[in-house]
Design an enzyme around this catalytic site. Structure first.
Site, PDB file in Angstrom:
ATOM      1  N   HIS A  57      -9.878   6.046  10.071  1.00  0.00           N
ATOM      2  CA  HIS A  57      -9.142   4.816   9.748  1.00  0.00           C
ATOM      3  C   HIS A  57      -7.635   5.006   9.963  1.00  0.00           C
ATOM      4  CE1 HIS A  57      -8.379   1.018   7.663  1.00  0.00           C
ATOM      5  NE2 HIS A  57      -7.466   1.649   6.953  1.00  0.00           N
ATOM      6  N   PHE A  76       0.852  -1.188   0.000  1.00  0.00           N
ATOM      7  CA  PHE A  76       0.000   0.000   0.000  1.00  0.00           C
ATOM      8  C   PHE A  76       0.887   1.237   0.000  1.00  0.00           C
ATOM      9  CE2 PHE A  76      -3.201   2.954   1.587  1.00  0.00           C
ATOM     10  CZ  PHE A  76      -4.304   2.563   0.843  1.00  0.00           C
ATOM     11  N   VAL A 101       1.385   5.393   5.761  1.00  0.00           N
ATOM     12  CA  VAL A 101      -0.043   5.610   5.940  1.00  0.00           C
ATOM     13  C   VAL A 101      -0.269   7.111   5.790  1.00  0.00           C
ATOM     14  CG1 VAL A 101      -2.043   5.292   7.445  1.00  0.00           C
ATOM     15  CG2 VAL A 101      -0.129   3.670   7.555  1.00  0.00           C
ATOM     16  N   ALA A 150       0.040  -1.567   6.428  1.00  0.00           N
ATOM     17  CA  ALA A 150       0.656  -1.303   7.724  1.00  0.00           C
ATOM     18  C   ALA A 150       0.058  -2.140   8.846  1.00  0.00           C
ATOM     19  CB  ALA A 150       0.534   0.179   8.059  1.00  0.00           C
ATOM     20  N   PHE A 151      -1.218  -2.438   8.773  1.00  0.00           N
ATOM     21  CA  PHE A 151      -1.855  -3.204   9.835  1.00  0.00           C
ATOM     22  C   PHE A 151      -1.249  -4.598   9.950  1.00  0.00           C
ATOM     23  CE2 PHE A 151      -5.354  -5.354  12.049  1.00  0.00           C
ATOM     24  CZ  PHE A 151      -5.613  -4.436  13.050  1.00  0.00           C
ATOM     25  N   GLU A 152      -0.706  -5.120   8.859  1.00  0.00           N
ATOM     26  CA  GLU A 152      -0.103  -6.452   8.851  1.00  0.00           C
ATOM     27  C   GLU A 152       1.350  -6.459   9.332  1.00  0.00           C
ATOM     28  OE1 GLU A 152      -3.652  -6.228   6.835  1.00  0.00           O
ATOM     29  OE2 GLU A 152      -1.877  -5.200   6.051  1.00  0.00           O
ATOM     30  N   PHE A 181      11.899   1.167  13.014  1.00  0.00           N
ATOM     31  CA  PHE A 181      10.545   1.673  12.779  1.00  0.00           C
ATOM     32  C   PHE A 181      10.566   2.672  11.623  1.00  0.00           C
ATOM     33  CE2 PHE A 181       6.899   4.440  13.617  1.00  0.00           C
ATOM     34  CZ  PHE A 181       5.894   3.498  13.730  1.00  0.00           C
TER      35      PHE A 181
END
Length: 156
Positions: free
Chosen positions: A91, A25, A84, A59-61, A116
């Protein structure tokens, strides 16, 4: 006057095995972060054979994949990269908060440095600035922080 004992990490990646986890993404931004991280690690002695690039949806993964890599015991460190960009709904806030907390949890659970490199930006322009233009390249910074932390932990 005496000076304190100082422990500092040497920026030498020789002999390490590193995983880079990168989201698809916003890949037009993330690909620049990946390029920066790979270039940094190669310039500090890490051959491409000692790097594994894992592509994931978003990013959620990141936390789950970082956890799986950490649990494998195959890597000395991980670089987590993604972008993101804020939209019109909340969201953004949920994804950024959970991804950040999850990555931090992996670092602490496995005592494994995770650089990070998740950009959390209000606009595409901010993301571009942080992916290699006037804001530097946060992929480079994430790789550098991970490498230095590995070398510090070796001395503790």
């Amino acid at each position: 006057m005496t000076t304190p004992t100082t422990i500092a990490g040497q920026l030498n990646a020789q002999g390490l095995r590193i995983a880079i986890v990168a989201t698809r993404f916003n890949d037009f931004i993330v690909d620049r972060l990946v390029g920066g991280a790979v270039d940094y690690l190669e310039r500090h002695g890490l051959p491409a054979d000692n790097m594994t690039l894992v592509r994931i949806p978003g990013a959620f993964e990141l936390p789950l994949v970082c956890k799986k890599l950490a649990a494998s015991g195959k890597y000395d460190g991980i670089v987590a990269l993604g972008a993101v960009i804020r939209g019109a709904t909340p969201h953004f806030d949920y994804v950024c908060a959970e991804a950040s907390k999850g990555i931090a949890h992996v670092t602490l659970e496995y005592n494994l440095p995770v650089g990070f490199g998740l950009l959390t930006c209000d606009s595409i322009e901010q993301a571009i600035e942080r992916a290699g233009s006037k804001g530097g390249n946060k992929g480079v910074e994430a790789a550098a922080a991970m490498l230095e932390t590995i070398r510090v932990l070796e001395q503790l």
